[in-house]
Design an enzyme around this catalytic site. Structure first.
Site, mmCIF file in Angstrom:
data_model
loop_
_atom_site.group_PDB
_atom_site.id
_atom_site.type_symbol
_atom_site.label_atom_id
_atom_site.label_comp_id
_atom_site.label_asym_id
_atom_site.label_seq_id
_atom_site.Cartn_x
_atom_site.Cartn_y
_atom_site.Cartn_z
ATOM 1 N N GLY A 11 -32.209 18.401 -20.826
ATOM 2 C CA GLY A 11 -31.798 17.217 -20.169
ATOM 3 C C GLY A 11 -32.113 16.100 -20.652
ATOM 4 N NE ARG A 72 -31.078 21.959 -19.945
ATOM 5 C CZ ARG A 72 -30.514 21.154 -18.935
ATOM 6 N NH1 ARG A 72 -29.316 21.433 -18.566
ATOM 7 N NH2 ARG A 72 -31.231 20.476 -18.147
ATOM 8 C CG ASP A 103 -41.392 24.236 -19.754
ATOM 9 O OD1 ASP A 103 -42.544 24.386 -20.465
ATOM 10 O OD2 ASP A 103 -40.751 25.219 -19.242
ATOM 11 C CB THR A 125 -38.896 16.240 -18.189
ATOM 12 O OG1 THR A 125 -38.336 16.448 -16.716
ATOM 13 C CG2 THR A 125 -40.395 16.181 -18.119
ATOM 14 C CB ILE A 126 -36.509 12.275 -14.589
ATOM 15 C CG1 ILE A 126 -35.935 13.727 -14.255
ATOM 16 C CG2 ILE A 126 -35.644 11.815 -15.496
ATOM 17 C CD1 ILE A 126 -34.721 13.460 -13.164
ATOM 18 C CG ASP A 127 -37.645 17.645 -13.457
ATOM 19 O OD1 ASP A 127 -37.196 16.857 -12.828
ATOM 20 O OD2 ASP A 127 -37.178 18.903 -13.764
ATOM 21 C CG ASP A 129 -41.769 19.853 -15.499
ATOM 22 O OD1 ASP A 129 -41.521 19.358 -16.296
ATOM 23 O OD2 ASP A 129 -40.920 20.655 -15.044
ATOM 24 C CG MET A 169 -32.373 16.017 -10.389
ATOM 25 S SD MET A 169 -31.822 15.671 -12.047
ATOM 26 C CE MET A 169 -30.030 16.192 -11.957
ATOM 27 N N GLY A 170 -35.896 18.255 -9.243
ATOM 28 C CA GLY A 170 -37.098 18.875 -9.366
ATOM 29 C C GLY A 170 -37.043 20.233 -9.219
ATOM 30 N NE ARG A 171 -34.256 23.555 -13.614
ATOM 31 C CZ ARG A 171 -33.068 24.413 -13.272
ATOM 32 N NH1 ARG A 171 -33.207 25.406 -12.743
ATOM 33 N NH2 ARG A 171 -31.808 23.799 -13.517
ATOM 34 C CD GLU A 222 -33.070 20.123 -8.866
ATOM 35 O OE1 GLU A 222 -31.859 19.865 -8.815
ATOM 36 O OE2 GLU A 222 -33.615 20.067 -9.892
ATOM 37 N NE ARG A 267 -22.564 10.612 8.523
ATOM 38 C CZ ARG A 267 -21.978 11.045 9.912
ATOM 39 N NH1 ARG A 267 -22.491 12.074 10.419
ATOM 40 N NH2 ARG A 267 -21.178 10.489 10.252
ATOM 41 C CB VAL A 274 -27.702 8.699 -9.629
ATOM 42 C CG1 VAL A 274 -28.262 7.357 -9.301
ATOM 43 C CG2 VAL A 274 -26.406 8.489 -9.291
ATOM 44 N NE ARG A 276 -30.884 14.598 -16.831
ATOM 45 C CZ ARG A 276 -30.065 15.880 -16.747
ATOM 46 N NH1 ARG A 276 -30.738 16.927 -16.031
ATOM 47 N NH2 ARG A 276 -29.026 16.293 -17.547
HETATM 48 O O1 F6P Z 1 -34.303 17.410 -16.683
HETATM 49 C C1 F6P Z 1 -34.805 18.243 -15.613
HETATM 50 C C2 F6P Z 1 -33.715 18.523 -14.521
HETATM 51 O O2 F6P Z 1 -33.403 17.054 -14.168
HETATM 52 C C3 F6P Z 1 -34.313 19.256 -13.390
HETATM 53 O O3 F6P Z 1 -35.102 18.864 -12.325
HETATM 54 C C4 F6P Z 1 -32.744 19.683 -12.872
HETATM 55 O O4 F6P Z 1 -32.746 20.844 -12.014
HETATM 56 C C5 F6P Z 1 -31.857 19.961 -14.095
HETATM 57 O O5 F6P Z 1 -32.285 18.797 -15.005
HETATM 58 C C6 F6P Z 1 -30.559 19.583 -14.123
HETATM 59 O O6 F6P Z 1 -29.950 19.514 -15.268
HETATM 60 P P1 F6P Z 1 -28.545 19.814 -15.589
HETATM 61 O O7 F6P Z 1 -27.666 19.298 -14.598
HETATM 62 O O8 F6P Z 1 -28.342 18.903 -16.924
HETATM 63 O O9 F6P Z 1 -28.484 21.335 -15.979
#
Ligand code: F6P
Length: 346
Positions: A11, A72, A103, A125-127, A129, A169-171, A222, A267, A274, A276
């Protein structure tokens, strides 16, 4: 002149172009030319490259995304692809690679390095991690974006006496949720590392309501644990190209459930990509630049198979092996501290 190849994988995030620029420019005094590889590992398989010069990287520092494009893919999944990578490195005279990724891309880089390719890694990575580095670039910009969004949502939530659930975000980790939630003064923060029940969430929101505060902001990462919240899992067919679950949308279920349980109008805002996009903050531009310069230093001293990292205020380097050994999850003490000021700490 020796040639360095640079690629961006996974990403995108703000700051990638700052690394590319730093690699090109800091390579020149070492006598390195830089070749940009388009679309991550895919470009090396396809031989899709472009020369990068001092001139061509002018003006890219504040630009979000990556001028090289990204993808990817796993470069070792097909033997034929890996053979093409080796052949193209030879064809374009690439001495070593700078692999900028999160990662997944860095795990692939570790494996590719294990197959004898000279490369170094840069963590993005914005995450936030990636273990082994205190901070990944991109994180600070994402936190600033989310904080601004929370500030804006506060005024409308307060005016309408509503609850607003903000999905970020933050999987696997909740760094963005906790940091931006803290900075934006959220009233509830839900992250993957801490398993919460719907009762706890609703009790906290009701306690706040009874105390006279007629609105609330709930920040949810998320990838929060759905099971303990009593919410259905991500459908099996919702997967990205790497087989990762696509999490987006939990806030809708959460918002609906909160409203039906406690009867306060609720709501939902899903910030999505946004977070990223856009121009990197000054912090991310500087960190990304430091990483790019350090990556070239590693190549110039032939210290391959390593990743540059931030430790305190120092740029260090560590084996890629260690860098991707585990995910860097939110420190429970940091989360507890955040909960102490936002309320709801049992
Ligand atoms: O870059 C990591 C991340 O921002 C995660 O937090 C998120 O789940 C994922 O990318 C979503 O990426 P894409 O929509 O590009 O698959």
């Amino acid at each position: 002149m020796k040639r360095i190849g640079v690629l961006t994988g996974g990403g995108d995030c703000p700051g990638l172009n700052a690394v590319i620029r730093a690699v090109v420019r800091s390579g020149l005094p070492h006598g390195f030319e830089t070749i940009g590889i388009r679309n991550g590992w895919q470009g090396l398989i396809d031989g899709d490259v472009e020369p990068l010069t001092d001139f061509s990287v002018s003006g890219i520092l504040p630009k979000g995304g990556t001028i090289l494009g990204t993808s990817r893919i796993n470069p070792l999944e097909k033997t034929a692809d890996f053979q093409k990578i080796k052949a193209n490195m030879k064809k374009f005279g690439i001495h070593a690679l700078v692999v900028i990724g999160g990662d997944g891309t860095l795990s692939a880089a570790r494996d590719v390095a294990g197959e004898g390719i000279s490369l170094v890694g840069v963590p993005k990575t914005i995450d936030n991690d990636i273990s082994g580095t205190d901070v990944t670039f991109g994180f600070d910009t994402a936190v600033a974006t989310v904080t601004e969004a929370i500030d804006r949502l506060h005024t409308t939530a307060e005016s309408h006496h509503r609850i607003i659930v903000v999905e970020v975000m933050g999987r696997n980790v909740g760094w963005i949720a906790v940091t931006a939630g803290l900075a934006g003064g959220a009233d509830e923060i839900l992250i993957p590392e801490i398993h919460t029940t719907m009762d706890e969430v609703c009790n906290n929101l009701m306690a706040r309501y009874r105390s006279g505060k007629k609105f609330s902001i709930v920040v949810v990462a998320e990838g929060v644990n759905r099971e303990t919240l009593g919410l259905p899992p991500v459908p099996e067919d919702l997967r990205d190209e790497c087989g990762h679950e696509k999490f987006v949308g939990i806030a809708n279920m959460l918002g609906k459930e909160i409203e039906s349980r406690i009867g306060i109008e609720t709501r939902v805002t899903i910030l999505g990509h946004v977070q990223r996009g856009g121009s990197p903050t000054a912090y991310d531009r500087v960190l990304a630049t430091r990483y790019g310069v350090a990556a070239v230093d590693l190549i110039s001293t032939e210290r391959f198979g390593r990743m540059v990292a931030l430790r305190g205020n120092e740029i260090i380097d560590i084996p890629l092996e260690d860098a991707v050994a585990h995910l860097k999850t939110v420190d429970p003490a940091f989360y507890r501290m955040a909960k102490t000021v936002i309320g709801g700490m049992q």
